[in-house]
Design an enzyme around this catalytic site. Structure first.
Site, PDB file in Angstrom:
ATOM      1  N   HIS A  91       9.579  27.206  -2.285  1.00 39.84           N
ATOM      2  CA  HIS A  91      10.600  27.789  -1.411  1.00 39.84           C
ATOM      3  C   HIS A  91       9.966  28.308  -0.119  1.00 39.84           C
ATOM      4  O   HIS A  91      10.431  28.007   0.990  1.00 39.84           O
ATOM      5  CB  HIS A  91      11.298  28.928  -2.163  1.00 39.84           C
ATOM      6  CG  HIS A  91      12.348  29.634  -1.374  1.00 39.84           C
ATOM      7  ND1 HIS A  91      13.687  29.452  -1.603  1.00 39.84           N
ATOM      8  CD2 HIS A  91      12.264  30.545  -0.363  1.00 39.84           C
ATOM      9  CE1 HIS A  91      14.386  30.207  -0.769  1.00 39.84           C
ATOM     10  NE2 HIS A  91      13.543  30.894  -0.009  1.00 39.84           N
ATOM     11  N   GLU A  92       8.886  29.076  -0.255  1.00 42.35           N
ATOM     12  CA  GLU A  92       8.245  29.651   0.924  1.00 42.35           C
ATOM     13  C   GLU A  92       7.565  28.583   1.777  1.00 42.35           C
ATOM     14  O   GLU A  92       7.640  28.623   3.018  1.00 42.35           O
ATOM     15  CB  GLU A  92       7.232  30.716   0.507  1.00 42.35           C
ATOM     16  CG  GLU A  92       7.849  31.975  -0.072  1.00 42.35           C
ATOM     17  CD  GLU A  92       8.791  32.668   0.905  1.00 42.35           C
ATOM     18  OE1 GLU A  92       8.565  32.572   2.126  1.00 42.35           O
ATOM     19  OE2 GLU A  92       9.754  33.293   0.441  1.00 42.35           O
TER      20      GLU A  92
END
Length: 229
Positions: free
Chosen positions: A24-25
């Site tokens: 996600h990051e």
């Protein structure tokens, strides 16, 4: 035996959670780089090495406590830094960067569904024991976690990704006021997720809003993969 069961539970939840959060990051950083901001790349954050992203509380302690308590598992990593001024079109591009995180989780959920669906089609069932069972449990939890993270991060409030989307859609005159709210992002997060459910159970956002939406999406993925819900 209880200790072994607990270790197994932690393993099949923590491993997929960490990978989902890291992806996600990194997705935020990849899209930011593509749109002109090299900050995350220059800091070595565009890597799937979890050590670069782990937040001791959000990535380890909190998920472990939730797993032990058999509560819904969620967490966070250290945010990938993005400098809006370096983006080619800051207002538009920040929205795209924000959506990249939840988008990556949904893509991962789809890929996981296809893998589980292929296994089910070949074997007629999903393995439940041994190494194959351990892998299956990780994949199933990876699907659940990715869907939950995607929906959870689209909450239209700061510091969630949905908050950045709202900021990009607001008239410019309202943006400064919205950013003032963002300064209280972490206390707001704690209040919404921990304090509010204790004082007003009916206002539990996770149970009453995020949960039902995530369950609907998960059922849709399972149906797509031909897997019984």
């Amino acid at each position: 035996m209880a200790e072994q069961n607990m270790a197994y539970t932690v393993a099949v939840w923590l491993i997929p959670l960490v990978f989902a959060i890291v992806c996600h990051e990194v997705a935020h950083g990849w899209v930011a780089r593509a749109l002109g901001d090299q900050t995350a790349a220059n800091l070595g954050r565009l890597t799937l090495n979890p050590i670069k992203h782990v937040d001791p509380i959000g990535t380890v302690v909190l998920p472990l406590l939730l797993a032990i308590a058999h509560a819904p598992i969620f967490g966070w990593a250290k945010p990938v830094p993005v400098r809006a001024k370096r983006l080619r079109n800051p207002r538009r591009d920040m929205v795209l960067v924000a959506l990249a995180g939840p988008g990556s989780n949904l893509v991962l959920a789809l890929l996981t569904t296809l893998a589980l669906g292929a296994t089910y089609a070949v074997a007629g069932e999903l393995p439940e024991t041994g190494a194959a069972g351990f892998l299956t449990d990780n994949l199933v939890n990876f699907l659940l976690i990715n869907v939950f993270l995607a929906i959870f991060n689209l909450i239209p409030l700061p510091p969630f990704d949905g908050g950045h989307v709202v900021e990009g859609a607001l008239p410019r005159a309202l943006v400064p006021g919205w950013r003032k709210i963002a300064r209280f992002g972490f206390p707001l997060l704690v209040f919404l997720l921990l304090v509010l459910p204790m004082i007003a159970p009916k206002a539990n956002i996770v149970a009453r809003v995020i949960g039902p939406i995530a369950e609907t999406v998960i059922r849709a993925f399972l149906a797509l993969g031909g897997i019984p819900a």
